[in-house]
Design an enzyme around this catalytic site. Sequence first.
Site, PDB file in Angstrom:
ATOM      1  N   CYS A  76      -2.328   3.294  12.305  1.00 28.22           N
ATOM      2  CA  CYS A  76      -1.578   4.407  12.905  1.00 28.22           C
ATOM      3  C   CYS A  76      -2.416   5.239  13.881  1.00 28.22           C
ATOM      4  CB  CYS A  76      -0.919   5.284  11.847  1.00 28.22           C
ATOM      5  SG  CYS A  76      -2.027   6.172  10.749  1.00 28.22           S
ATOM      6  N   HIS A 127      -0.449   9.787   7.195  1.00 28.07           N
ATOM      7  CA  HIS A 127       0.061   8.897   8.239  1.00 28.07           C
ATOM      8  C   HIS A 127       0.348   9.708   9.496  1.00 28.07           C
ATOM      9  CE1 HIS A 127       1.749   5.182   9.660  1.00 28.07           C
ATOM     10  NE2 HIS A 127       2.925   5.717   9.890  1.00 28.07           N
ATOM     11  N   HIS A 139       5.149   4.258  15.246  1.00 29.08           N
ATOM     12  CA  HIS A 139       3.970   4.265  14.383  1.00 29.08           C
ATOM     13  C   HIS A 139       3.622   2.855  13.935  1.00 29.08           C
ATOM     14  CE1 HIS A 139       6.280   4.014  10.410  1.00 29.08           C
ATOM     15  NE2 HIS A 139       7.205   4.048  11.341  1.00 29.08           N
TER      16      HIS A 139
END
Length: 167
Positions: A76, A127, A139
């Site tokens: 990510c 995240h 993402h």
Amino acid sequence: MRALSCSLLLAATVALVGCSTPPTPSPTAPGAWPTQRSAAPTLSDEQAHGIAIHALGLVGTPYRYGGNTPDSGFDCSGLIGYVYRNQVGSAPPRTVAQLSSWGQVIDRSERRTGDLVVFGRGRNPSHAGIYVGEGRFVHAPSTGGEVRMDHLESKYWAKQNASFRRP
């Protein structure tokens, strides 16, 4: 008169220190980026739009932990760094923990394309992705997956405590 001279000298010193740029630390590993925020100004609307378009163009790229290029795959933060570096010329910090304090906090109602979406609470962000508009973000989600676009209001992501940051 002496007090005035000291005040001017102090002001000049502060101005010079404020204008200096700290040295950029060198990466410690291939693909690592400096942890300091660049001195680049806030993104223009055109840059923010370019970031979103570039991120959308990477949908389908394989996930790879530590990955930071389309050829090697992305995690990510690697995805975010790659897109920002290519669209703005400088990359944000490399880890999600560092991203969670990079730039300015943006209220959900003020988000725009190109903003960062960081998930998790407090010191434990988990995240991050790039907001691309209309409640969606791009993402690199997990091992075995690939870069994708998801909706912030989906059953899973709505529970993940999203915050928004603008470089």
